[in-house]
Enzyme design. Sequence first.
Site, mmCIF file in Angstrom:
data_model
loop_
_atom_site.group_PDB
_atom_site.id
_atom_site.type_symbol
_atom_site.label_atom_id
_atom_site.label_comp_id
_atom_site.label_asym_id
_atom_site.label_seq_id
_atom_site.Cartn_x
_atom_site.Cartn_y
_atom_site.Cartn_z
ATOM 1 C CD GLU A 112 -44.873 25.754 -10.389
ATOM 2 O OE1 GLU A 112 -45.720 25.160 -11.079
ATOM 3 O OE2 GLU A 112 -43.701 25.356 -10.255
ATOM 4 C CG ASP A 148 -45.497 23.256 -16.610
ATOM 5 O OD1 ASP A 148 -44.283 23.314 -16.862
ATOM 6 O OD2 ASP A 148 -45.949 22.663 -15.615
ATOM 7 C CD GLU A 159 -43.665 18.219 -15.095
ATOM 8 O OE1 GLU A 159 -44.468 18.720 -14.287
ATOM 9 O OE2 GLU A 159 -42.665 18.837 -15.543
#
Length: 737
Positions: free
Chosen positions: A312, A385, A413
């Site tokens: 990332e 993820d 998240e």
Amino acid sequence: MRRIFQCNLFILLTFFFTFTVPVQAEDGYDLWLRYPPVVEPKLRKAYQQQLGDIVVEAASPVLVAATSELQRGLGGLLTKPIAVGKKLTNKALVIGTPANSPLIASLNLSTRLAVLGNEGYLIEQTQINKRDVTVIAANSDVGVLYGSFQLLRLLQTQQSIKKISYTSVPRLQHRVINHWDNLNRVIERGYAGLSLWDWGTLPDYKSQRYVDYARINASLGINGTVINNVNADPRVLSDQFLQKIAALADVFRPYGIKVYLSINYNSPRLFGDLETGDPLDPRVAKWWQERTKKVYEYIPDFGGYLVKANSEGQPGPQDYQRDHADGANMLAAALKPYGGVVFWRAFVYHPDIGDRFRGSYDEFKPLDGKFADNVILQVKNGPIDFQPREPYSALFSAMEKTNMMMEFQVTQEYFGFATHLAYQGPLFEESLRTETYAKGEGSTIGNILEGKVFNTQRAGTKHTGMAAVINPGTDRNWTGHPFIQSSWYAFGRMAWDHHMSAEAAAEEWLRMTFSNDKKFIEPVKKMMLSSREAGVNYRSPLGLTHLYSQGDHYGPAPWTATMERADWNATYYHRAAKDGIGFNRTQSGSNAVAQYPQILAKQYADVKTVPEDLLLWFHHVSWDHKMQSGRSLWDELVHKYYEGVEQVRSMQHEWDALESFIDAERFAQVKALLKVQERDAVIWRDSCVLYFQTFSGKPIPTGYEQPKHDLEYYKTLARTRYVPEPWHPASSSRVLK
């Protein structure tokens, strides 16, 4: 002079430990360390008769912390003052090690303690000098600390301690929590306030909250904390910040907690000292050796580095045509003289990859056996993820010669931030008990982590561990939603013993956090245990994944298809079309199934044998495919989405019926948040069902409530929805999306 010193020390300790616990509102600040009086009179009397004053014959910082906690906890639970001294009395609670307590040494426990290692402990009712006593004994002071918290936990959960003989040993060595805190106090994927670390007042002011944070984690046996974001700011290694971090380490040390730091791989360049970060350049290696030496000068018991590299946009060894082992081993060499370790994250994926599912395995499997002994590969539980449900990461069954540790996520998240109730214990249990068949039956993820499946012992060193991203903040109750505390608790307890069930952890947490009343515990425990599955059902059932709006990861956007990278789009994952839905990862597709041991590869590759909750992870399936329920895939998908909403509504009803058992403040907060969760679950359900209906062309079966709006409304809602601000979650404002 020695006797005068000992006398003065005893007086000082007695003064330090003698206090009245202040009465506080039930606002969640104390989490599971509340210590209210034991309500049942007979049980309280039994505890009082067995447990007298505390006898401690040494005064190390760790024993001071243990004694302080025992005095606080017993004083509250037993409603009587607890004295501290060195003189043995009848019914005394004697704590210590054979090395620092002659009373403990007199029990000749060396053989029994030998199997408990450095952190295990023994709690036992016995006799010393013909006096009835209870002892907490260990080989180290930190073992005594853990045993002290366990004794208090037994009392808090109303367990019998009559004739107690109890031992416990952690199954994993590194039990670590990861913070994603930035140096400006904003927390990435944090939804409960600003960062706990007030850099502006450190190192001079050490908040009581830091001490309480250490107490909370030590009560679970957590022994390490990574205090900054994996997307690391290089300034964390500067002298300015090392002074501040050293002050935190001073607070955490008496609770057995080591500090770790996330580092930016290009720090030599970003400090302006070198023009390269090439791990095979001797100048770079020397830079890290010198900087690491500086870190240990500030923090002598520093744990090591956590690294997110070549992921990332983060820099890493691949920027210099080196591999992950080259990068990790260079850092490991700098840390090894001090006993430090490298946690090297395996979360990597690239824009040109054909199947993101394959990314970590394809990069790391060829490097198995090439990592230094003090490198630990930190692997997320699934290959993508932290999604609500994923197959296990194939790295766990593939890296036979590499130290590995699990990385879970407590901060929600992908589970509704701090507004949804989604107890993560079932996810942890599901992952840890997954059978990989890597070396036949018994090759569970938990056993692999513990080192029971592969021989990871090389050069006399073996490292095991488990980590979780927790992200508590300055909200009074630490986590925003009160029930997110339960996931923090479950992680710690399962990191100590991966055999612990989600149900057992939930019951302990409920008893310690709310009430020991079975009429309260049973319905709320049932609610907690179903909450994760509810979150899966109304978001991404049957193996769907990553249907979130990008950026915030909060609401549904299964139609996302215009992001610059394919794997940032929801359509990349679900691949819905007229002929069906799902990602083909069999031999005729990306062949990701080949990464798994043969028995699982065969099971996953066959549409008839793959578990239905993973179906669309591995197969592109016709809308008319017949499911085990007898429904078509389309009807089953609709059923799951509607079931998720009904599960949330059931949680609402269950909670409403329990008002008399709960303090008004926490009852009202959870009630309101469940209302928000129901609203969001309906939006998720209707958005996804209506969107996928455009491909299936099939009606919503009769008997289900019809969506109140059309698909275009939900697409508009996604663009204009107010959600917790993703880049500054501590703000009380909302950002227009």
